[in-house]
Write an enzyme that holds these catalytic residues in place. Sequence first.
Site, PDB file in Angstrom:
ATOM      1  N   CYS A  83     -69.095 -38.059  92.923  1.00 14.73           N
ATOM      2  CA  CYS A  83     -68.895 -37.652  94.494  1.00 14.73           C
ATOM      3  C   CYS A  83     -69.637 -36.718  94.934  1.00 14.73           C
ATOM      4  CB  CYS A  83     -67.274 -37.046  94.501  1.00 14.73           C
ATOM      5  SG  CYS A  83     -66.338 -38.042  93.350  1.00 14.73           S
ATOM      6  N   ASP A  84     -69.959 -35.571  94.015  1.00 14.09           N
ATOM      7  CA  ASP A  84     -70.678 -34.295  94.573  1.00 14.09           C
ATOM      8  C   ASP A  84     -72.049 -33.959  93.986  1.00 14.09           C
ATOM      9  OD1 ASP A  84     -67.903 -33.821  95.425  1.00 14.09           O
ATOM     10  OD2 ASP A  84     -67.439 -32.666  93.766  1.00 14.09           O
ATOM     11  N   CYS A 105     -66.418 -34.506  89.219  1.00 11.46           N
ATOM     12  CA  CYS A 105     -66.960 -35.765  89.517  1.00 11.46           C
ATOM     13  C   CYS A 105     -68.486 -35.690  90.017  1.00 11.46           C
ATOM     14  CB  CYS A 105     -65.895 -36.292  90.950  1.00 11.46           C
ATOM     15  SG  CYS A 105     -66.572 -37.804  91.398  1.00 11.46           S
TER      16      CYS A 105
END
Length: 309
Positions: free
Chosen positions: A141-142, A138
């Site tokens: 997200c990261d 992701c």
Amino acid sequence: MDSQKIQDVAIIGAGPAGLTAAIYTSRALLSTVIIEKLGSGGQLAVTDHIENYPGFPEGINGFELSQKMEAQAKAFGAKYEFAEVQKIEKDPSSGLFAIQTDSSTFKAKSIIIAAGAKPKSLGVKGESGFIGKGISFCATCDGAFYRNKTVAVIGGGDSALDEGLFLTKFAQKVYIIHRRDAFRGAKILQKRVFDNPKIEIIWNSVLEEVLGDTKIRQVKVKNLKENRASALELDGLFLYIGLSPNTDFISGIEKDEGGYILADEALQTSLPGVFAAGDCRKTLLRQVSTAVGDGAKAAYSAEKYLEGK
Ligand code: NAP
């Protein structure tokens, strides 16, 4: 919510397919419960920017779009339950379904499975030890953890190209490693990738091993055409090699060899009263717009099924 109350429709999964189905069934005044294990949106919620969903000419953030869909479903009366479905069973005498979750059992007259799909992993040496320690599925997200760092993306589909481009917002260098010499992702994404000076494409190559200590330091990459292995220093690795459906909990319903649920034109599965929508079913194209269309169709079919009972 009273889990003993018999719902007209139980929807498994709150991605775009499930939330659309919930908008339609609750607007048809059918009592509806959405059962979701994580949070609304599914993969949509972890997509930074959606630009091919009609109605948003500037594009829209995936999380924001999923929040709007959830609010719309709730506004029509759909109930929301956080739980992981473990089993569904049909009582042959009453025709009612029992949806067993990790917290309780729900009862419903019909079910729409919209459980979505999850990213696949490669299964190469060292990979499992670095998931969450440099390997991610992701970028949304990261990605921000990799400001001014070097990362690689594996894959050549829409996700690899989209997320590779997203990562250039943070990383100083993004490698896209692809096993062939052509991408399957959308042409517009390919053009952006080719034009982006931060991206270097490593064609005809596969990942062989992930190396590091407390975090990733290096990957071994093999060029399949030249049969040559080389090492690449990396801080992060993002895997986008396709999806597998979240259908392990389902038995007694026909699936294909990849686990995708088989459904007919009306999205009826092999078990009457159970419908399938979105990425978890066998289908030609998996997009937010097709998931939304599936959700509407499955809801309509569930309504017709309940009318016929
Ligand atoms: P995908 O379309 O299945 O692409 C997977 C990619 O990974 C392919 O390029 C494939 O190579 C490669 N691959 C598969 N197994 C591999 C392995 N073992 N080792 C190395 N490479 C491997 O998956 P996706 O990109 O995640 O997309 C999934 C679905 O979501 C698609 O329907 C896609 O259109 C949709 N999606 C759409 C958007 C958008 O519209 N903007 C964004 C994201 C996703 P080959 O090409 O050689 O098979």
